[in-house]
Design a protein around this motif. Structure first.
Motif, short mmCIF file in Angstrom:
data_model
loop_
_atom_site.label_atom_id
_atom_site.label_comp_id
_atom_site.label_asym_id
_atom_site.label_seq_id
_atom_site.Cartn_x
_atom_site.Cartn_y
_atom_site.Cartn_z
N UNK A 153 0.85 -1.19 0.00
CA UNK A 153 0.00 0.00 0.00
C UNK A 153 0.89 1.24 0.00
N UNK A 154 0.25 2.39 -0.17
CA UNK A 154 0.97 3.66 -0.14
C UNK A 154 1.28 4.03 1.31
N UNK A 155 2.53 4.45 1.57
CA UNK A 155 2.94 4.70 2.95
C UNK A 155 2.33 5.96 3.53
N UNK A 156 1.99 6.94 2.70
CA UNK A 156 1.54 8.23 3.23
C UNK A 156 0.05 8.23 3.62
N UNK A 157 -0.81 7.60 2.81
CA UNK A 157 -2.25 7.69 3.11
C UNK A 157 -2.98 6.35 3.11
N UNK A 158 -2.25 5.23 2.92
CA UNK A 158 -2.88 3.90 2.89
C UNK A 158 -4.09 3.90 1.96
N UNK A 159 -3.87 4.37 0.75
CA UNK A 159 -4.94 4.58 -0.22
C UNK A 159 -5.73 3.31 -0.50
N UNK A 160 -5.04 2.20 -0.73
CA UNK A 160 -5.75 0.96 -1.06
C UNK A 160 -6.64 0.50 0.10
N UNK A 161 -6.14 0.64 1.31
CA UNK A 161 -6.94 0.28 2.49
C UNK A 161 -8.20 1.13 2.57
N UNK A 162 -8.06 2.45 2.42
CA UNK A 162 -9.20 3.35 2.57
C UNK A 162 -10.25 3.11 1.50
N UNK A 163 -9.81 2.91 0.27
CA UNK A 163 -10.76 2.67 -0.83
C UNK A 163 -11.58 1.41 -0.55
N UNK A 164 -10.90 0.36 -0.07
CA UNK A 164 -11.61 -0.88 0.23
C UNK A 164 -12.51 -0.74 1.45
#
Length: 277
Positions: free
Chosen positions: A73-84
């Motif tokens: 995932x992206x280290x700054x905003x955890x983009x993949x986690x948030x989208x899911x």
């Protein structure tokens, strides 16, 4: 071997088998995927019901396969986690998956589009951990698929689980049953396990008749979305946004019959034993 695993293997031994080569012929062109969450005692009852209607996949004389998945995932905003977590579409997962029993590993890009259709592309890699040591392994594939480099991502969370794969006699559906879930967060160092959790995924050809659906209804097992990456991340990293997941976490706790203490920490030695056996 635990008593639970012994009991599951005993039930599977009563079923007819299907080989990996025969499984490749089960092509589900218009596939519908539905997930269900339950517990181990209910799984035992379900396996009894499936014995006369389903094959169990057998590979190298084994009817249970072990998996290890590493999510990026992206280290700054955890983009993949948030989208899911927000159930937004389209969405993407970047992961490496190792088939523990064979040692074979793949770098996978899994996408779900706006219509809910899932597509997965993958490339074989020497070993799962090789990417963490040498980012050039698999990076051309990552760039081709997403326009990213591994320097844009971090290894966020790993999971470990055992899987049973069933196919109905008509070969119009596949069923995967995941249990023995373990989570290892690479950012926080926290480890958790969900001993009593079982995740069932039904993959069938369109709206063809499914013997399993009647069995699930009989056992009162209801459809329930479940992402191993999202749930595993949430229970091992308290800094992530979890307000949207509280209902799902309560549902998981209720269905595995441990409403107050369904999470158990495990140490490295126990994890090592579970992976290798």
């Amino acid at each position: 071997m635990t008593d639970t695993m012994t009991d599951i293997l005993s039930l599977l031994s009563e079923m007819k088998t299907i080989s990996l080569e025969e499984m490749s012929a089960v092509k589900l062109m218009k596939r519908n995927d539905t997930k269900y969450v339950t517990n181990v005692p209910t799984l035992m009852r379900l396996l009894q019901l499936t014995q006369s209607k389903y094959y169990v996949q057998e590979i190298n004389d084994s009817r249970i396969a072990n998996y290890n998945t590493l999510y990026w995932d992206f280290c700054d905003d955890h983009h993949y986690y948030l989208i899911h977590a927000q159930k937004r579409k389209p969405r993407t997962k970047v992961r490496t998956r190792r088939y523990v029993d064979s040692g074979i590993a793949f770098l996978e890009i899994k996408r779900k589009d706006n219509h809910g259709k899932t597509r997965k592309k993958r490339v074989k890699v020497p070993m799962q951990d090789t990417i963490m040591q040498d980012s050039l392994v698999g990076e051309p594939f990552l760039e081709e698929q997403l326009g990213l480099k591994f320097s844009d991502l971090i290894p966020a969370m790993s999971n470990f689980f055992s899987r049973i794969t069933l196919v109905n006699y008509e070969k119009t559906e596949r069923v995967t049953i995941d249990f023995n879930l373990r989570f290892d967060n690479h950012e926080t160092g926290k480890k958790q396990r969900l001993d009593n959790l079982v995740i069932i995924e039904l993959k069938r050809d369109g709206r063809t008749h499914s013997p399993l659906l009647a069995m699930l209804r009989e056992l009162r097992i209801k459809p329930s979305g479940f992402s191993k990456y999202v749930i595993g991340s949430a229970i091992t990293n308290s800094s992530l946004r979890q307000n949207l997941l509280r209902k799902r976490l309560r549902t998981v706790a209720k269905r595995i019959n441990h409403p107050d203490s369904y999470l158990k920490e495990y140490n490295d030695e126990e994890k090592k034993v579970n992976i290798e056996n």
